[in-house]
Design an enzyme around this catalytic site. Sequence first.
Site, PDB file in Angstrom:
ATOM      1  N   LYS A 110       0.835  -1.207   0.000  1.00  0.00           N
ATOM      2  CA  LYS A 110       0.000   0.000   0.000  1.00  0.00           C
ATOM      3  C   LYS A 110       0.871   1.258   0.000  1.00  0.00           C
ATOM      4  CE  LYS A 110      -4.050  -2.125   2.091  1.00  0.00           C
ATOM      5  NZ  LYS A 110      -4.659  -2.479   3.369  1.00  0.00           N
ATOM      6  N   LYS A 189      -5.769  -9.832 -14.638  1.00  0.00           N
ATOM      7  CA  LYS A 189      -6.647 -10.110 -13.494  1.00  0.00           C
ATOM      8  C   LYS A 189      -7.759  -9.057 -13.424  1.00  0.00           C
ATOM      9  CE  LYS A 189      -6.889  -9.920  -8.577  1.00  0.00           C
ATOM     10  NZ  LYS A 189      -6.685  -9.246  -7.425  1.00  0.00           N
ATOM     11  N   LYS A 192     -11.118  -3.688 -10.033  1.00  0.00           N
ATOM     12  CA  LYS A 192     -11.695  -2.336 -10.210  1.00  0.00           C
ATOM     13  C   LYS A 192     -10.638  -1.365 -10.668  1.00  0.00           C
ATOM     14  CE  LYS A 192     -12.633  -1.806  -5.596  1.00  0.00           C
ATOM     15  NZ  LYS A 192     -12.633  -3.212  -5.230  1.00  0.00           N
TER      16      LYS A 192
HETATM   17  P1  ADP Z   1     -10.156  -5.375  -6.583  1.00  0.00           P
HETATM   18  O1  ADP Z   1      -8.893  -5.991  -7.154  1.00  0.00           O
HETATM   19  O2  ADP Z   1     -11.204  -5.201  -7.624  1.00  0.00           O
HETATM   20  O3  ADP Z   1      -9.879  -4.105  -5.799  1.00  0.00           O
HETATM   21  P2  ADP Z   1     -10.432  -6.540  -3.979  1.00  0.00           P
HETATM   22  O4  ADP Z   1      -8.957  -6.496  -3.745  1.00  0.00           O
HETATM   23  O5  ADP Z   1     -11.311  -5.584  -3.233  1.00  0.00           O
HETATM   24  O6  ADP Z   1     -10.719  -6.424  -5.545  1.00  0.00           O
HETATM   25  O7  ADP Z   1     -10.901  -8.023  -3.706  1.00  0.00           O
HETATM   26  C1  ADP Z   1     -11.967  -8.417  -2.867  1.00  0.00           C
HETATM   27  C2  ADP Z   1     -12.025  -9.936  -2.890  1.00  0.00           C
HETATM   28  O8  ADP Z   1     -12.284 -10.427  -4.225  1.00  0.00           O
HETATM   29  C3  ADP Z   1     -10.705 -10.607  -2.466  1.00  0.00           C
HETATM   30  O9  ADP Z   1     -11.005 -11.712  -1.646  1.00  0.00           O
HETATM   31  C4  ADP Z   1     -10.052 -11.061  -3.758  1.00  0.00           C
HETATM   32  O10 ADP Z   1      -9.282 -12.227  -3.570  1.00  0.00           O
HETATM   33  C5  ADP Z   1     -11.268 -11.343  -4.660  1.00  0.00           C
HETATM   34  N1  ADP Z   1     -10.923 -11.017  -6.058  1.00  0.00           N
HETATM   35  C6  ADP Z   1     -10.771  -9.777  -6.583  1.00  0.00           C
HETATM   36  N2  ADP Z   1     -10.466  -9.829  -7.905  1.00  0.00           N
HETATM   37  C7  ADP Z   1     -10.409 -11.150  -8.222  1.00  0.00           C
HETATM   38  C8  ADP Z   1     -10.158 -11.865  -9.454  1.00  0.00           C
HETATM   39  N3  ADP Z   1      -9.918 -11.232 -10.594  1.00  0.00           N
HETATM   40  N4  ADP Z   1     -10.173 -13.211  -9.406  1.00  0.00           N
HETATM   41  C9  ADP Z   1     -10.451 -13.864  -8.249  1.00  0.00           C
HETATM   42  N5  ADP Z   1     -10.707 -13.258  -7.072  1.00  0.00           N
HETATM   43  C10 ADP Z   1     -10.697 -11.913  -7.041  1.00  0.00           C
END
Ligand code: ADP
Length: 323
Positions: A110, A189, A192
């Site tokens: 972070k 991957k 957001k």
């Molecule tokens: P983002 O990458 O969109 O910010 P987060 O980090 O908030 O997503 O992830 C929230 C949850 O969703 C976590 O448990 C993460 O492992 C899962 N997750 C997010 N993106 C993926 C993905 N592309 N494939 C599988 N799991 C995901």
Amino acid sequence: MRVLSGVQPSGKLHLGNYFGAMKQHIEGQLEHESFIFIANYHALTTIQDPDRLRALTLDVALDYLALGLDPDKACLFRQSDVPEVTELAWILSTVTGKGLLERAVSYKDKIAKGLSPSMGLFSYPILQAADILIYRSDAVPVGKDQVQHIEMTADMAGYFNNTYGCDVFVIPKPKLNEAAVVPGIDGEKMSKSYGNSIDLFDEPKPAKKRIMSIKTDSTPVEDPKDPDACNVFALLRLFTSAEETEEWAARYRKGGMGYGDAKKRVAELFEENFGPARERRKQLADDPDYVEDALASAGRKARGLAQEVMEDVRRACGIIIAQ
Ligand code: ADP
Ligand code: TRP
């Protein structure tokens, strides 16, 4: 077995969030004693706009309820409805060496992304440990990135139990979520922050438009194609039965199929799976009292448990609170 998951309120959900995390949380309600909370105290490390935090907190509740979380089966609550977690976080911080936190990979990540290193960000894993230990959770379903935080939680539970010669805390285990990484429309991957997501609650038209724009290679329609190298197939298989997945794989390998056909099927399945949840989410959003009551009543249940554990914690370390 008591299983606990925390979710940061951080905006619109996409297919990666659902298949990577939420689906398991929701299915878990049938197998385990399930606790899912909205980590709004943690969110203060990144969101400092009160209206936005309130709105995002409600969004998580609407999302889970719309996707099938049953408040009579699982306990879905706000972290802040159990303010005792912040007291426990303080107590844990007094038995935890600074070195442990300095090794936290997510903190370093972070900071590398430009977040300012507040004390809250630094001690984030202590609050997370308090969340887990205060309910004597046995298992915490998480993705790989969070495993270190659960290991740190187990360390902190041990530090407290050893310091005070007690066994107040259950040592929790990570429940590693092995779900495959869901690719976004560009093949990276889905996230957001990459602008490549397919959002769960999008209306059918924009959702279809996103799905039709998934990146594929330029193999001509008539040629055989490798399903395992295709972003569309990676999404398709998340929705289809083993039988249908095999049928599509065979069509890919045989040739004569355009990627557009697979995309159309993904769009159809997306709507079948999430259309009803989208409508239910709208109804829930129109009934804020129902949602608030569900959260508040789950919060009271969680708080009752937390208060019992805190009595043991305070007794173990000699802290007195007037009755
Ligand atoms: P983002 O990458 O969109 O910010 P987060 O980090 O908030 O997503 O992830 C929230 C949850 O969703 C976590 O448990 C993460 O492992 C899962 N997750 C997010 N993106 C993926 C993905 N592309 N494939 C599988 N799991 C995901
Ligand atoms: N740190 C977790 C995340 O970013 C959210 C979280 C907070 C959590 N407290 C927790 C997860 C307790 C599991 C258990 O995803």
